[in-house]
Design an enzyme around this catalytic site. Structure first.
Site, PDB file in Angstrom:
ATOM      1  N   ASP A  98     -20.130 -37.767   7.362  1.00  0.00           N
ATOM      2  CA  ASP A  98     -20.178 -38.646   6.192  1.00  0.00           C
ATOM      3  C   ASP A  98     -21.197 -38.250   5.146  1.00  0.00           C
ATOM      4  OD1 ASP A  98     -22.567 -39.193   7.430  1.00  0.00           O
ATOM      5  OD2 ASP A  98     -21.892 -41.081   8.304  1.00  0.00           O
ATOM      6  N   GLU A 120     -15.665 -35.997  13.728  1.00  0.00           N
ATOM      7  CA  GLU A 120     -16.336 -37.309  13.714  1.00  0.00           C
ATOM      8  C   GLU A 120     -15.685 -38.232  12.675  1.00  0.00           C
ATOM      9  OE1 GLU A 120     -20.563 -38.644  12.496  1.00  0.00           O
ATOM     10  OE2 GLU A 120     -20.858 -37.908  14.531  1.00  0.00           O
ATOM     11  N   GLU A 134     -22.874 -43.159   2.741  1.00  0.00           N
ATOM     12  CA  GLU A 134     -22.099 -42.567   3.840  1.00  0.00           C
ATOM     13  C   GLU A 134     -20.787 -43.287   4.129  1.00  0.00           C
ATOM     14  OE1 GLU A 134     -25.384 -43.168   3.982  1.00  0.00           O
ATOM     15  OE2 GLU A 134     -26.263 -41.173   4.180  1.00  0.00           O
ATOM     16  N   HIS A 208     -34.984 -42.167   7.961  1.00  0.00           N
ATOM     17  CA  HIS A 208     -34.713 -41.433   6.722  1.00  0.00           C
ATOM     18  C   HIS A 208     -33.670 -42.084   5.835  1.00  0.00           C
ATOM     19  CE1 HIS A 208     -30.655 -40.040   7.666  1.00  0.00           C
ATOM     20  NE2 HIS A 208     -31.062 -39.983   8.923  1.00  0.00           N
ATOM     21  N   ARG A 210     -31.393 -43.945   3.171  1.00  0.00           N
ATOM     22  CA  ARG A 210     -31.590 -44.388   1.781  1.00  0.00           C
ATOM     23  C   ARG A 210     -31.819 -45.901   1.694  1.00  0.00           C
ATOM     24  NH1 ARG A 210     -29.419 -39.827  -0.227  1.00  0.00           N
ATOM     25  NH2 ARG A 210     -29.691 -39.481  -2.444  1.00  0.00           N
ATOM     26  N   HIS A 241     -39.037 -36.811   8.205  1.00  0.00           N
ATOM     27  CA  HIS A 241     -37.974 -36.195   7.405  1.00  0.00           C
ATOM     28  C   HIS A 241     -38.568 -35.650   6.105  1.00  0.00           C
ATOM     29  CE1 HIS A 241     -34.233 -35.910   5.085  1.00  0.00           C
ATOM     30  NE2 HIS A 241     -33.532 -36.165   6.184  1.00  0.00           N
TER      31      HIS A 241
HETATM   32  C1  UD1 Z   1     -28.764 -36.509   3.930  1.00  0.00           C
HETATM   33  C2  UD1 Z   1     -27.415 -37.240   3.939  1.00  0.00           C
HETATM   34  C3  UD1 Z   1     -27.421 -38.342   4.977  1.00  0.00           C
HETATM   35  C4  UD1 Z   1     -27.826 -37.805   6.336  1.00  0.00           C
HETATM   36  C5  UD1 Z   1     -29.159 -37.086   6.210  1.00  0.00           C
HETATM   37  C6  UD1 Z   1     -29.541 -36.447   7.526  1.00  0.00           C
HETATM   38  C7  UD1 Z   1     -26.174 -37.506   1.844  1.00  0.00           C
HETATM   39  C8  UD1 Z   1     -26.082 -38.213   0.554  1.00  0.00           C
HETATM   40  N1  UD1 Z   1     -27.203 -37.852   2.625  1.00  0.00           N
HETATM   41  O1  UD1 Z   1     -29.753 -37.433   3.467  1.00  0.00           O
HETATM   42  O2  UD1 Z   1     -26.116 -38.892   5.068  1.00  0.00           O
HETATM   43  O3  UD1 Z   1     -27.942 -38.874   7.241  1.00  0.00           O
HETATM   44  O4  UD1 Z   1     -29.059 -36.049   5.226  1.00  0.00           O
HETATM   45  O5  UD1 Z   1     -30.861 -36.017   7.547  1.00  0.00           O
HETATM   46  O6  UD1 Z   1     -25.360 -36.654   2.132  1.00  0.00           O
HETATM   47  N2  UD1 Z   1     -35.375 -31.942   1.887  1.00  0.00           N
HETATM   48  C9  UD1 Z   1     -36.102 -30.770   2.018  1.00  0.00           C
HETATM   49  N3  UD1 Z   1     -35.723 -29.900   3.009  1.00  0.00           N
HETATM   50  C10 UD1 Z   1     -34.706 -30.117   3.857  1.00  0.00           C
HETATM   51  C11 UD1 Z   1     -33.992 -31.319   3.737  1.00  0.00           C
HETATM   52  C12 UD1 Z   1     -34.340 -32.225   2.732  1.00  0.00           C
HETATM   53  O7  UD1 Z   1     -37.046 -30.523   1.298  1.00  0.00           O
HETATM   54  O8  UD1 Z   1     -34.433 -29.282   4.733  1.00  0.00           O
HETATM   55  C13 UD1 Z   1     -35.749 -32.899   0.805  1.00  0.00           C
HETATM   56  C14 UD1 Z   1     -35.374 -32.352  -0.598  1.00  0.00           C
HETATM   57  O9  UD1 Z   1     -36.337 -32.754  -1.520  1.00  0.00           O
HETATM   58  C15 UD1 Z   1     -34.039 -33.052  -0.869  1.00  0.00           C
HETATM   59  C16 UD1 Z   1     -34.319 -34.411  -0.226  1.00  0.00           C
HETATM   60  O10 UD1 Z   1     -35.037 -34.116   0.977  1.00  0.00           O
HETATM   61  O11 UD1 Z   1     -33.725 -33.121  -2.239  1.00  0.00           O
HETATM   62  C17 UD1 Z   1     -33.103 -35.240   0.073  1.00  0.00           C
HETATM   63  O12 UD1 Z   1     -32.098 -34.518   0.772  1.00  0.00           O
HETATM   64  P1  UD1 Z   1     -30.585 -35.118   0.769  1.00  0.00           P
HETATM   65  O13 UD1 Z   1     -29.735 -34.255   1.620  1.00  0.00           O
HETATM   66  O14 UD1 Z   1     -30.127 -35.384  -0.604  1.00  0.00           O
HETATM   67  O15 UD1 Z   1     -30.765 -36.551   1.415  1.00  0.00           O
HETATM   68  P2  UD1 Z   1     -31.154 -36.959   2.896  1.00  0.00           P
HETATM   69  O16 UD1 Z   1     -31.974 -38.183   2.783  1.00  0.00           O
HETATM   70  O17 UD1 Z   1     -31.684 -35.792   3.620  1.00  0.00           O
HETATM   71  N1  UDP Z   2     -33.364 -34.175  15.069  1.00  0.00           N
HETATM   72  C1  UDP Z   2     -34.007 -32.932  15.175  1.00  0.00           C
HETATM   73  N2  UDP Z   2     -35.332 -32.847  14.847  1.00  0.00           N
HETATM   74  C2  UDP Z   2     -36.041 -33.925  14.406  1.00  0.00           C
HETATM   75  C3  UDP Z   2     -35.366 -35.172  14.280  1.00  0.00           C
HETATM   76  C4  UDP Z   2     -34.024 -35.266  14.612  1.00  0.00           C
HETATM   77  O1  UDP Z   2     -33.397 -31.937  15.573  1.00  0.00           O
HETATM   78  O2  UDP Z   2     -37.230 -33.775  14.117  1.00  0.00           O
HETATM   79  C5  UDP Z   2     -31.923 -34.253  15.407  1.00  0.00           C
HETATM   80  C6  UDP Z   2     -31.475 -35.399  16.265  1.00  0.00           C
HETATM   81  O3  UDP Z   2     -31.543 -35.059  17.644  1.00  0.00           O
HETATM   82  C7  UDP Z   2     -30.031 -35.609  15.822  1.00  0.00           C
HETATM   83  C8  UDP Z   2     -30.053 -35.206  14.370  1.00  0.00           C
HETATM   84  O4  UDP Z   2     -31.245 -34.451  14.173  1.00  0.00           O
HETATM   85  O5  UDP Z   2     -29.138 -34.726  16.474  1.00  0.00           O
HETATM   86  C9  UDP Z   2     -30.058 -36.434  13.513  1.00  0.00           C
HETATM   87  O6  UDP Z   2     -30.334 -36.098  12.201  1.00  0.00           O
HETATM   88  P1  UDP Z   2     -30.736 -37.173  11.126  1.00  0.00           P
HETATM   89  O7  UDP Z   2     -31.407 -38.311  11.785  1.00  0.00           O
HETATM   90  O8  UDP Z   2     -31.472 -36.432  10.059  1.00  0.00           O
HETATM   91  O9  UDP Z   2     -29.341 -37.594  10.492  1.00  0.00           O
HETATM   92  P2  UDP Z   2     -28.237 -38.682  10.883  1.00  0.00           P
HETATM   93  O10 UDP Z   2     -27.762 -38.424  12.260  1.00  0.00           O
HETATM   94  O11 UDP Z   2     -28.847 -40.029  10.688  1.00  0.00           O
HETATM   95  O12 UDP Z   2     -27.178 -38.443   9.845  1.00  0.00           O
END
Ligand code: UD1
Ligand code: UDP
Length: 370
Positions: A98, A120, A134, A208, A210, A241
């Site tokens: 999602d 999924e 999502e 993490h 939103r 995160h």
């Molecule tokens: C995203 C997904 C969310 C998922 C989550 C898992 C969308 C809209 N959101 O949210 O569904 O649950 O990932 O973790 O698809 N950033 C870094 N390095 C990284 C990752 C993130 O610096 O490796 C920072 C960046 O500033 C980036 C911000 O996090 O712009 C947000 O990342 P984004 O993927 O937009 O949103 P998440 O909150 O990570």
């Molecule tokens: N996870 C990881 N390292 C971390 C925290 C989480 O590998 O420091 C793994 C966790 O086991 C799970 C996945 O990341 O498999 C979940 O990711 P996240 O919570 O970012 O996203 P969501 O599942 O909520 O979309």
């Protein structure tokens, strides 16, 4: 006989973890040619997973920007995938779950008239703002996909309610269990490099979402401060995160506090092993809600709704929301009441048996046989 070209597309940490075992399964079968495209919606957190599972993408869109927004993410993925499809010409595209990567890549493939499989599929809260964005991302992805790989009976039912033809729905289990079982078996000794006190009980925290930005995440932090203050035998580990909307309040409120370890996101293997060693897990993560029950760890979910009701029904996962008093009292109950703890810590596995990837590959081979 020519090979079936299967392109997997993913961009964030959870998609990568859940698609990695499927990539491995596709790679090892002679009937398929595997093509991997990462959007890199996440950069560092994606690369951690690619490294662990030794996956080398054929295409890397490298789209992540600091504090990115939904509009640019969607348009970048939608447009850049067009060029990738033209270059690779896949027979089928697989997306996961999602995220905005999944939704936009599925839509882009649909525009290119390439059949899409949704791994999924069928998770729902039926509330379009929870989780945001999502819930609508997965509804969109389901609408354009041809093959729906649903993890559980509930997700199959949700798809039927969404008017997806029954013959396109396959119950496969969730590939997260394939990833988890493989990892805890093959990387047992890969533990986080942390100075934890082995005499203390560990509470593992991740957050993490939103919907939790702002006041809710601050409440979670304040609850954690109260929990460690009241319970001198407890330590908290929080791999924070990388989203700046999470980093800022968390470091402001919790950095340097006694028995609270704020750390960088962990690679999947040390994280899975840390889940196994923890006493209680507090999380708003989707993946963690699926993994922890099979490790026998109680999860208090920092959200008011979930698209993963199965473990709640079994009793290993409980929704506690983001109210400070509620979080503190639910944690205290688990710390003080052995019966309550026992009830929530039975190992159950409603999300799969570790064979989801094999089933998905079998279905694709049959449906796309040349
Ligand atoms: C995203 C997904 C969310 C998922 C989550 C898992 C969308 C809209 N959101 O949210 O569904 O649950 O990932 O973790 O698809 N950033 C870094 N390095 C990284 C990752 C993130 O610096 O490796 C920072 C960046 O500033 C980036 C911000 O996090 O712009 C947000 O990342 P984004 O993927 O937009 O949103 P998440 O909150 O990570
Ligand atoms: N996870 C990881 N390292 C971390 C925290 C989480 O590998 O420091 C793994 C966790 O086991 C799970 C996945 O990341 O498999 C979940 O990711 P996240 O919570 O970012 O996203 P969501 O599942 O909520 O979309």
């Amino acid at each position: 006989m020519s090979k079936i070209k299967v392109m997997t597309v993913f961009g964030t940490r959870p998609e990568a973890i859940k698609m990695a075992p499927l990539v491995k399964e596709i790679e090892k079968r002679p009937e398929f040619e595997s093509i991997v495209c990462v959007t890199a919606q996440h950069r560092q957190m994606l690369d951690q997973v690619l490294h662990l599972f030794e996956i080398k993408p054929d295409f890397d869109l490298d789209i992540m920007k600091e504090n990115q927004n939904l509009w640019s993410l969607t348009s970048d993925v939608l447009l850049k995938m067009k060029d990738v499809f033209e270059a690779a010409n896949p027979d089928v595209v697989l997306v996961h779950g999602d995220t905005t990567t999944s939704m936009a890549a599925a839509l882009s493939a649909f525009y290119a008239k390439i059949p899409v499989g949704h791994v999924e599929a069928g998770l729902r809260t039926f509330d379009k703002y929870y989780p945001f964005p999502e819930e609508i991302n997965r509804v969109f992805a389901d609408a354009v996909c041809t093959y729906h790989f649903a993890p559980t009976d509930t997700s199959c039912e949700n798809l039927k309610k969404s008017s997806i033809p029954e013959e396109h729905i396959y119950k496969t289990g969730n590939t997260v269990i394939d990833a988890l079982l493989y990892t805890v078996e093959n990387h047992k000794n890969d533990l986080p490099k942390l100075n934890l006190d082995s005499d203390l009980k560990t509470i593992l925290l991740t957050s993490h979402r939103r919907e939790n930005f702002g006041e809710p995440i601050r409440n979670i932090c304040k609850a954690v401060l109260e929990i460690v203050e009241k319970n001198k035998d407890v330590q908290v580990v929080y791999p924070v995160h990388l989203n700046p909307n999470v980093q800022k309040p968390v470091y402001e409120l919790l950095d340097g506090k006694e028995r609270i370890h704020l750390i960088a996101p962990l690679e999947y293997a040390p994280f899975a092993n840390l889940m196994k060693k923890s006493h209680i897990i507090l999380s708003d993560s989707g993946g963690v809600q699926e993994e922890a029950p099979s490790l026998g760890k109680p999860v208090l979910v920092l959200r008011s709704t979930t698209e993963r009701p199965e473990a709640v029904e079994y009793g290993t996962v409980k929704l506690v929301g983001t109210d400070k008093e509620k979080i503190v009292s639910e944690v205290q109950k688990l710390l003080d009441d052995p019966q309550e703890y026992k009830k929530m810590s039975e190992a159950i596995n409603p999300y799969g048996d570790g064979q989801a990837c094999r089933r998905i590959a079998d279905i694709l081979a049959k449906q796309l046989a040349k």
